[in-house]
Design a protein around this motif. Structure first.
Motif, PDB file in Angstrom:
ATOM      1  N   ASP A  62       0.827  -1.219   0.000  1.00  0.00           N
ATOM      2  CA  ASP A  62       0.000   0.000   0.000  1.00  0.00           C
ATOM      3  C   ASP A  62       0.857   1.263   0.000  1.00  0.00           C
ATOM      4  O   ASP A  62       0.612   2.211   0.750  1.00  0.00           O
ATOM      5  N   SER A  63       1.869   1.274  -0.856  1.00  0.00           N
ATOM      6  CA  SER A  63       2.797   2.403  -0.892  1.00  0.00           C
ATOM      7  C   SER A  63       2.603   3.315  -2.092  1.00  0.00           C
ATOM      8  O   SER A  63       3.256   4.359  -2.200  1.00  0.00           O
ATOM      9  N   GLY A  64       1.721   2.938  -3.008  1.00  0.00           N
ATOM     10  CA  GLY A  64       1.631   3.626  -4.282  1.00  0.00           C
ATOM     11  C   GLY A  64       1.152   5.059  -4.248  1.00  0.00           C
ATOM     12  O   GLY A  64       1.367   5.809  -5.206  1.00  0.00           O
ATOM     13  N   LEU A  65       0.501   5.470  -3.164  1.00  0.00           N
ATOM     14  CA  LEU A  65      -0.030   6.830  -3.083  1.00  0.00           C
ATOM     15  C   LEU A  65       0.783   7.728  -2.148  1.00  0.00           C
ATOM     16  O   LEU A  65       0.327   8.798  -1.770  1.00  0.00           O
ATOM     17  N   SER A  66       1.981   7.282  -1.802  1.00  0.00           N
ATOM     18  CA  SER A  66       2.782   8.045  -0.836  1.00  0.00           C
ATOM     19  C   SER A  66       3.375   9.314  -1.452  1.00  0.00           C
ATOM     20  O   SER A  66       3.671  10.269  -0.732  1.00  0.00           O
ATOM     21  N   ILE A  67       3.566   9.329  -2.763  1.00  0.00           N
ATOM     22  CA  ILE A  67       4.064  10.525  -3.450  1.00  0.00           C
ATOM     23  C   ILE A  67       2.913  11.125  -4.234  1.00  0.00           C
ATOM     24  O   ILE A  67       2.391  10.501  -5.152  1.00  0.00           O
ATOM     25  N   GLU A  97      -6.200   8.752   1.261  1.00  0.00           N
ATOM     26  CA  GLU A  97      -5.702   7.532   1.884  1.00  0.00           C
ATOM     27  C   GLU A  97      -5.267   7.789   3.317  1.00  0.00           C
ATOM     28  O   GLU A  97      -5.571   6.991   4.224  1.00  0.00           O
ATOM     29  N   TYR A  98      -4.580   8.908   3.548  1.00  0.00           N
ATOM     30  CA  TYR A  98      -4.141   9.221   4.911  1.00  0.00           C
ATOM     31  C   TYR A  98      -5.344   9.531   5.802  1.00  0.00           C
ATOM     32  O   TYR A  98      -5.454   9.021   6.921  1.00  0.00           O
ATOM     33  N   LYS A  99      -6.242  10.359   5.310  1.00  0.00           N
ATOM     34  CA  LYS A  99      -7.378  10.804   6.118  1.00  0.00           C
ATOM     35  C   LYS A  99      -8.329   9.661   6.464  1.00  0.00           C
ATOM     36  O   LYS A  99      -8.853   9.594   7.581  1.00  0.00           O
ATOM     37  N   LEU A 100      -8.547   8.758   5.527  1.00  0.00           N
ATOM     38  CA  LEU A 100      -9.550   7.707   5.721  1.00  0.00           C
ATOM     39  C   LEU A 100      -8.976   6.384   6.198  1.00  0.00           C
ATOM     40  O   LEU A 100      -9.708   5.550   6.722  1.00  0.00           O
ATOM     41  N   GLN A 101      -7.658   6.188   6.025  1.00  0.00           N
ATOM     42  CA  GLN A 101      -7.102   4.872   6.340  1.00  0.00           C
ATOM     43  C   GLN A 101      -5.859   4.922   7.208  1.00  0.00           C
ATOM     44  O   GLN A 101      -5.668   4.047   8.069  1.00  0.00           O
ATOM     45  N   GLY A 173      -6.203   7.821  -7.171  1.00  0.00           N
ATOM     46  CA  GLY A 173      -6.305   7.559  -5.739  1.00  0.00           C
ATOM     47  C   GLY A 173      -6.102   8.784  -4.876  1.00  0.00           C
ATOM     48  O   GLY A 173      -6.005   8.670  -3.646  1.00  0.00           O
ATOM     49  N   LEU A 174      -6.023   9.953  -5.510  1.00  0.00           N
ATOM     50  CA  LEU A 174      -5.768  11.188  -4.762  1.00  0.00           C
ATOM     51  C   LEU A 174      -6.957  12.125  -4.754  1.00  0.00           C
ATOM     52  O   LEU A 174      -6.825  13.309  -4.459  1.00  0.00           O
ATOM     53  N   GLN A 175      -8.125  11.597  -5.063  1.00  0.00           N
ATOM     54  CA  GLN A 175      -9.314  12.442  -5.128  1.00  0.00           C
ATOM     55  C   GLN A 175     -10.513  11.726  -4.523  1.00  0.00           C
ATOM     56  O   GLN A 175     -10.521  10.498  -4.415  1.00  0.00           O
ATOM     57  N   GLY A 176     -11.502  12.479  -4.134  1.00  0.00           N
ATOM     58  CA  GLY A 176     -12.717  11.909  -3.569  1.00  0.00           C
ATOM     59  C   GLY A 176     -12.445  11.155  -2.279  1.00  0.00           C
ATOM     60  O   GLY A 176     -11.742  11.639  -1.398  1.00  0.00           O
ATOM     61  N   GLU A 177     -12.987   9.929  -2.206  1.00  0.00           N
ATOM     62  CA  GLU A 177     -12.793   9.095  -1.026  1.00  0.00           C
ATOM     63  C   GLU A 177     -12.015   7.823  -1.383  1.00  0.00           C
ATOM     64  O   GLU A 177     -12.196   6.768  -0.785  1.00  0.00           O
ATOM     65  N   TYR A 184      -9.133  -0.279 -12.851  1.00  0.00           N
ATOM     66  CA  TYR A 184      -9.073  -0.227 -14.312  1.00  0.00           C
ATOM     67  C   TYR A 184      -7.721   0.343 -14.757  1.00  0.00           C
ATOM     68  O   TYR A 184      -7.101  -0.154 -15.703  1.00  0.00           O
ATOM     69  N   ARG A 185      -7.322   1.401 -14.102  1.00  0.00           N
ATOM     70  CA  ARG A 185      -6.066   2.055 -14.475  1.00  0.00           C
ATOM     71  C   ARG A 185      -4.863   1.193 -14.096  1.00  0.00           C
ATOM     72  O   ARG A 185      -3.859   1.178 -14.807  1.00  0.00           O
ATOM     73  N   LEU A 186      -4.976   0.490 -12.973  1.00  0.00           N
ATOM     74  CA  LEU A 186      -3.903  -0.424 -12.583  1.00  0.00           C
ATOM     75  C   LEU A 186      -3.744  -1.525 -13.620  1.00  0.00           C
ATOM     76  O   LEU A 186      -2.617  -1.890 -13.998  1.00  0.00           O
TER      77      LEU A 186
END
Length: 384
Positions: A62-67, A97-101, A173-177, A184-186
């Motif tokens: 679960d590191s893909g959204l760290s940057i 991701e930080y705020k919700l998880q 992964g940087l928008q909404g919730e 799909y993009r992955l």
């Protein structure tokens, strides 16, 4: 007036001698630095394979959204001071991701996931640099064989496109919730990676022989076996995409049983996705996504057995061996898939399963190559 000639005079006796035959005319203008280019492509192949593996580990940890920013050039420099780390962490803290998880994550834990994503992106930069240096160097030295400039340039274009798609994936992964990237993009990102890997493997195989040797080998082409291996390649690619959908929504952790799925053959509520149409379940419902991946795996295995049974009848030993290798790795890959499900996608098992996919993909392409360009054996050497 022309002089009369004797009917017994040898034809051409007073003319220049005919030129001696010149071997290798097919390869003239086609040779280039085939060996050097092949080694260069092997290096890129290994780097792309490593990037797929690191990308898988980035997803599993679960590191893909760290940057949270895309800086193709400037981003090569990681944080070097405490202030830099604090700034980078502050940006991550604004992500869903930080705020919700991960709201309880500290800076030390953030550094761990940051390095995985940074390493993945850095590998991409290294691949781009290795390709650019090699391509420009061979082009400037005029060492690229005839007909190969477009192929090698196409690899670079696909690599550039892959970088853009990577950011397109991360941005989802940087928008909404969203706490993960869009599956799909992955799948698109992973699919293009395997396309690049497959093209490089095919080019490496082609460059292993001269144009004349390839032309000679193609005369022994086994058309039906080539068509069968092409179908197997396409089916394997579909299975890779289905595996990406499983990884994208963590479906591999939802049903840690086999051969059933939590006591059922077909998972309950397989077509239910809150607020989404029915078709979305095929991509977003964990039960249905994993069920499809499992069923496709069984069908691919059956297809592989058929391909092996046809391949073992080939007149060429190298072709028979190639299809046997495909079957052996396919058995291993099915076993790894089952263990991955039973361990709820344990990190080491899951990444080994992904490595198995890379190996199987390349071996299928190799079997296809030998069907198209078989290697004639020698009765004397016992390699028929």
């Amino acid at each position: 007036m022309a002089q009369k000639r004797s009917i017994f005079e040898e034809v051409g006796s007073d003319t220049k001698a005919a030129p001696a035959p010149q071997p290798g005319l097919i390869d003239r203008g086609h040779g280039g630095a085939r060996g050097a280019i092949r080694l260069w492509l092997v290096l890129i192949f290994l780097l792309v394979a490593a990037m797929i593996i690191v990308g898988g580990l980035t997803r599993l940890t679960d590191s893909g959204l760290s940057i949270t920013e895309w800086k193709p050039i400037h981003g090569a420099i990681p944080p070097l001071s405490d202030a830099d780390w604090a700034e980078e962490f502050a940006k991550y803290q604004q992500s869903p991701e930080y705020k919700l998880q991960n709201s309880g994550m500290d800076l030390a834990a953030f550094k761990t996931i940051f390095w995985w994503e940074w390493g993945h992106r850095q590998l991409g930069r290294v691949i781009g640099l290795v390709w650019a240096l090699g391509f420009v160097g061979f082009l400037a030295a005029r060492k690229i064989p005839a007909g190969w400039t477009g192929r090698l340039l196409g690899l670079g274009a696909l690599g550039g496109l892959q970088g853009a798609i990577g950011w397109w994936m991360v941005s989802s992964g940087l928008q909404g919730e969203m706490v993960d990237v869009a599956s799909y993009r992955l799948a698109t990102h992973l699919g293009i990676a395997f396309v690049i890997l497959g093209l490089i493997a095919w080019y490496v195989l082609l460059l292993g022989r001269t144009e004349a040797q390839l032309l000679q080998a193609r005369r022994g082409r086994e058309a039906r076996l080539f068509g069968l291996s092409t179908g197997l390649m396409h089916f394997a690619f579909l299975q890779i995409l289905l595996g990406a959908l499983v990884a994208g929504i963590d479906a591999g952790r939802a049903f840690p049983t086999w051969p059933d799925m939590n006591g059922q053959f077909f998972p309950a509520d397989a077509f239910y996705v809150p607020g989404r149409p029915l078709w979305a379940a095929f991509f977003e419902n964990p039960g249905l996504v994993q069920f499809n991946h499992r069923m496709a795996g069984y069908l691919l295995f059956a297809f592989g057995i058929v391909a092996y049974l046809k391949g073992r009848k080939s007149a060429y030993g190298s072709t028979r061996s190639a299809f046997l290798a495909v079957l052996c790795v396919m058995v291993l890959q099915v076993t790894l898939g089952i263990v991955t499900a039973l361990t709820a996608a344990h990190l080491h098992v899951a990444i080994t399963h992904q490595i198995g996919a890379i190996l199987l993909w390349v071996l299928i392409i190799r079997a296809r190559y030998f069907s198209q360009y078989p290697v004639a054996g020698s009765i004397r050497k016992g390699t028929q």
